[in-house]
Design a protein around this motif. Structure first.
Motif, mmCIF file in Angstrom:
data_model
loop_
_atom_site.group_PDB
_atom_site.id
_atom_site.type_symbol
_atom_site.label_atom_id
_atom_site.label_comp_id
_atom_site.label_asym_id
_atom_site.label_seq_id
_atom_site.Cartn_x
_atom_site.Cartn_y
_atom_site.Cartn_z
ATOM 1 N N UNK A 253 0.806 -1.238 0.000
ATOM 2 C CA UNK A 253 0.000 0.000 0.000
ATOM 3 C C UNK A 253 0.836 1.283 0.000
ATOM 4 N N UNK A 254 2.128 1.156 0.116
ATOM 5 C CA UNK A 254 2.968 2.364 0.000
ATOM 6 C C UNK A 254 2.822 2.938 -1.405
ATOM 7 N N UNK A 255 2.674 4.238 -1.545
ATOM 8 C CA UNK A 255 2.430 4.811 -2.881
ATOM 9 C C UNK A 255 3.495 4.433 -3.919
ATOM 10 N N UNK A 256 4.749 4.303 -3.455
ATOM 11 C CA UNK A 256 5.809 4.035 -4.431
ATOM 12 C C UNK A 256 6.012 2.539 -4.685
ATOM 13 N N UNK A 257 5.351 1.675 -3.885
ATOM 14 C CA UNK A 257 5.670 0.245 -3.946
ATOM 15 C C UNK A 257 5.357 -0.406 -5.299
ATOM 16 N N UNK A 258 4.146 -0.210 -5.866
ATOM 17 C CA UNK A 258 3.870 -0.876 -7.146
ATOM 18 C C UNK A 258 4.838 -0.457 -8.247
ATOM 19 N N UNK A 259 5.177 0.825 -8.269
ATOM 20 C CA UNK A 259 6.140 1.317 -9.263
ATOM 21 C C UNK A 259 7.483 0.609 -9.102
ATOM 22 N N UNK A 260 7.913 0.469 -7.841
ATOM 23 C CA UNK A 260 9.186 -0.220 -7.576
ATOM 24 C C UNK A 260 9.122 -1.673 -8.055
ATOM 25 N N UNK A 261 7.990 -2.334 -7.745
ATOM 26 C CA UNK A 261 7.855 -3.742 -8.158
ATOM 27 C C UNK A 261 7.910 -3.851 -9.675
ATOM 28 N N UNK A 262 7.234 -2.909 -10.341
ATOM 29 C CA UNK A 262 7.253 -2.888 -11.806
ATOM 30 C C UNK A 262 8.669 -2.707 -12.321
ATOM 31 N N UNK A 263 9.419 -1.809 -11.658
ATOM 32 C CA UNK A 263 10.795 -1.555 -12.103
ATOM 33 C C UNK A 263 11.683 -2.775 -11.891
ATOM 34 N N UNK A 264 11.435 -3.513 -10.795
ATOM 35 C CA UNK A 264 12.212 -4.737 -10.560
ATOM 36 C C UNK A 264 11.895 -5.752 -11.658
ATOM 37 N N UNK A 265 10.603 -5.902 -11.955
ATOM 38 C CA UNK A 265 10.184 -6.855 -12.981
ATOM 39 C C UNK A 265 10.768 -6.500 -14.347
ATOM 40 N N UNK A 266 10.891 -5.211 -14.603
ATOM 41 C CA UNK A 266 11.401 -4.780 -15.906
ATOM 42 C C UNK A 266 12.925 -4.713 -15.947
ATOM 43 N N UNK A 267 13.569 -5.090 -14.854
ATOM 44 C CA UNK A 267 15.026 -5.092 -14.831
ATOM 45 C C UNK A 267 15.616 -3.695 -14.691
ATOM 46 N N UNK A 268 14.791 -2.693 -14.333
ATOM 47 C CA UNK A 268 15.293 -1.319 -14.194
ATOM 48 C C UNK A 268 15.789 -1.047 -12.778
ATOM 49 N N UNK A 269 15.435 -1.919 -11.873
ATOM 50 C CA UNK A 269 15.821 -1.775 -10.469
ATOM 51 C C UNK A 269 16.141 -3.176 -9.976
ATOM 52 N N UNK A 270 17.063 -3.272 -9.026
ATOM 53 C CA UNK A 270 17.389 -4.590 -8.498
ATOM 54 C C UNK A 270 16.835 -4.707 -7.083
ATOM 55 N N UNK A 271 16.517 -5.955 -6.695
ATOM 56 C CA UNK A 271 16.055 -6.183 -5.316
ATOM 57 C C UNK A 271 17.047 -5.575 -4.331
ATOM 58 N N UNK A 272 18.340 -5.751 -4.649
ATOM 59 C CA UNK A 272 19.359 -5.288 -3.708
ATOM 60 C C UNK A 272 19.263 -3.776 -3.480
ATOM 61 N N UNK A 273 18.693 -3.034 -4.446
ATOM 62 C CA UNK A 273 18.564 -1.580 -4.284
ATOM 63 C C UNK A 273 17.482 -1.205 -3.263
ATOM 64 N N UNK A 274 16.497 -2.061 -3.090
ATOM 65 C CA UNK A 274 15.333 -1.674 -2.268
ATOM 66 C C UNK A 274 15.099 -2.582 -1.053
#
Ligand SMILES: Cc1cc2nc3c(=O)[nH]c(=O)nc-3n(C[C@H](O)[C@H](O)[C@H](O)COP(=O)(O)OP(=O)(O)OC[C@H]3O[C@@H](n4cnc5c(N)ncnc54)[C@H](O)[C@@H]3O)c2cc1C
Length: 380
Positions: free
Chosen positions: A340-361
């Protein structure tokens, strides 16, 4: 004298199709053996990271049922969170029979040979090559890729007796329907230790349920039927298919004498999301590169394959596993302080798209989850 292939690939899923494509493109002779007739159904949500496009030089459009960047999360069908992933590429929704066959056809255009309806029944190493036994006789290859998925026997036959993996269970149904506003749905509260999904396709839905952390047996069928009914879909008349998932549970050797494991045979599925297609494709590509180098005389290439998968994927999966072990233990809190955090779905999307790594968040997300656990709202 029978033909000697540079490489025999067992299994025509995303891992096998990818490995075949990249080896054939490098001019290697490749034989794919698949026990089913292609195109074949595979129980799967068919959500695919668009990152996979980076690893090929052809256009996947004909294999994509639809693309969407709208996500919707619920807790016990209530408390919805909707998110528009504007910063990322839309997620691909595919039908696995179409997608997997398309990949194999691309490999065939590069020269790979396919024998479907050909089940491998055993393998024998013969001084410098593998003999692969099938009902229609043996075939020979210098190298072997085991890409036979979560249910395959190749890893065992290759001597990987105790692979590190966590076996999860999932159930999937494909319902025909008119999809007017495609959204990717995730429901976290109706099932313990996992989630329910409803993934849209051009002509219907993939609705499924999976649990990733063990626990008490749950009545998947009736939970899924109740969930589907909330979309006006009657699953009582739709066939539901169960299938295991081999989740990542630690780095391990993925190579042996003239052979490697790729895809789910290598237990590479994300333990947080159960995403398996992208890592299967990634490992298929890396397996092809390793075998190409081994054929060119690099004696360390297969060992390097194990190292690359651990470095590039395993290091991420360690964080996914840590997150999963907290999130699925306290899903109610996880939903409130995570999803429910406002930024969470965007972050998950970025992880799925390879734009962000789990280790970053992950470090921050874990702190938040444990903060919620100590002082926050009550759990499930
Ligand atoms: C219900 C469910 C939903 C899922 N949803 C998603 C999702 O939405 N997104 C995602 O990324 N991942 C998802 N996954 C995971 C994903 O489906 C798998 O990780 C992926 O299919 C693994 O690809 P693979 O190529 O390793 O194996 P597979 O796709 O399983 O292919 C293996 C192939 O090997 C063949 N084979 C097996 N044994 C033999 C033999 N002896 N001889 C010849 N051929 C053989 C099989 O017939 C099969 O075609 C889901 C999994 C399940 C169970």
């Amino acid at each position: 004298m029978t033909a000697m292939y540079d490489c025999i690939i067992v299994g025509a899923g995303p891992a096998g199709g990818t490995a075949a494509y990249h080896l054939a493109k490098r001019g290697r002779s490749v034989l794919i053996l698949e026990k089913e007739a292609l195109p074949r159904y595979k129980p799967c949500g068919g959500g695919v990271s668009p990152q996979v496009a980076e690893w090929f030089d052809f256009d996947f459009t004909p294999a994509i049922s639809l693309k969407t960047n709208t996500l919707r999360f619920t807790w016990k069908l209530e408390d919805p969170v909707e998110a528009q992933l504007d910063k990322t590429e839309p997620i691909w929704m595919v039908r696995r029979d179409v997608f997997d066959h398309f990949l194999v056809q691309q490999a065939q255009t590069q020269g790979a040979e396919l024998r479907d309806r050909t089940e491998v029944s055993g393998i024998e190493f013969k001084s410098d090559h593998w003999q692969v036994n099938t009902a229609t006789g043996p075939v020979a290859g210098r190298y072997l890729i085991a890409a036979d998925g979560a249910k395959g026997s190749m890893a065992k036959w290759l001597g990987f007796k105790d692979r590190k993996r966590r076996l999860a269970g999932a159930l999937e149904a494909e319902a025909a329907a008119q999809v007017t506003s495609p959204q990717v749905h995730f429901e976290f509260g109706m099932v313990k230790n996992g989630y329910i999904w409803n993934f849209p396709k051009a002509d219907g839905y993939s609705i499924g349920i999976g649990t990733f952390r063990g626990g008490e047996p749950q009545d998947f069928k009736s939970i899924l039927t109740e969930y589907a009914a909330s979309f006006g879909i009657d699953l009582k008349t739709t066939r539901q298919y169960g299938h295991p998932i081999a989740l990542w549970d630690g780095d391990q050797p993925l190579h042996t004498q003239n052979a490697v494991l790729a895809g789910e045979a290598a237990c590479i599925v994300d333990p947080m999301t159960a995403e398996g297609i992208r890592p299967s494709i990634f490992s298929g590509m890396k397996a092809a590169e390793a075998i190409d180098q081994a054929l060119s005389g690099n004696g360390n290439a297969l060992e390097q394959y194990t190292e690359i998968i651990a470095k590039e994927w395993g290091s991420e999966m360690l964080w996914a596993q840590r997150l999963a072990s907290v999130f699925y233990r306290i899903p109610g809190i996880g939903y409130k302080v995570g999803v429910k955090r406002p930024t969470a779905p965007e972050r998950m999307g970025q992880i799925l798209c390879g734009e962000l790594r789990y280790s970053d968040v992950a470090t921050r997300a874990l702190k938040r989850l444990s903060g919620g656990l100590i002082g926050g709202p009550s759990g499930s």
